[in-house]
Design an enzyme around this catalytic site. Structure first.
Site: not given
Ligand code: PNS
Length: 169
Positions: A128, A17, A90, A41
């Site tokens: 992670s 990250h 990745r 998650k």
């Molecule tokens: O590190 P991650 O878990 O792959 O990140 C995913 C994350 C947190 C960026 C995604 O779940 C997110 O954008 N969450 C906020 C809610 C949202 O905006 N959802 C709509 C887009 S998918």
């Protein structure tokens, strides 16, 4: 001023990250490393802990700010005037999910672009959840976590014990 967001669960922030954040900081005036809720998650660290780890890991990069938000990334981006979301890629396996998120975010906020940064080859395999797993079984994670927070993260992770085996022995 061009503002970009590096969003994620950061549970916890890894060297992978941090590499994406550092490289993004060279491309934009301000980068916001943003801790968000991923409803798929269940985080091990609290949002406060994840923000604290990120702040300490990014302390040496002057144009990086750290924040957290409960809600849609597209709404947060609008509120702070960000033009770009930056995601690390990745492998091809990341792509389909990232593609779906990018199109959803574009639909929710048409001003917002998603930019993909290919991960450094040293961190291709890093995640992670993998780091947590190695640490929880007592493995060495010093190569995976930013040095200044590594010990603290390991100390706060509950160690996994083989209770069942102890019972039967
Ligand atoms: O590190 P991650 O878990 O792959 O990140 C995913 C994350 C947190 C960026 C995604 O779940 C997110 O954008 N969450 C906020 C809610 C949202 O905006 N959802 C709509 C887009 S998918």
């Amino acid at each position: 001023m061009r503002i970009a967001i590096c969003p994620g669960s950061f549970d916890p922030v890894t060297k992978g990250h941090l590499n994406i954040i550092e490289r993004s900081a060279k491309l934009f005036d301000v980068v916001i490393a943003l801790v968000l809720v991923n409803p798929n998650k269940r985080p091990v660290f609290t949002a406060e802990e994840r923000v604290d780890f990120l702040r300490r890991a990014c302390a040496g990069i002057p144009n990086v700010k750290v924040d957290s938000y409960f809600g849609l990334l597209a709404d947060y981006a609008r509120t702070v005037g960000a033009c770009t979301i930056i995601k690390g890629l990745r492998a091809v396996t990341d792509f389909e999910y990232e593609f779906q998120q990018a199109l959803t975010n574009k639909k929710l906020n048409s001003e917002l672009e998603t930019m993909f940064v290919i991960t450094d080859s040293n961190y291709m395999y890093l995640s992670s959840s993998m780091v947590r797993q190695v640490a929880q079984f007592g493995g060495d994670v010093t190569d995976f976590l930013p040095e200044c927070i590594c010990q603290d993260i390991v100390a706060r992770l509950p160690r996994l014990e083989n209770k069942k085996q102890e019972e039967t022995l």
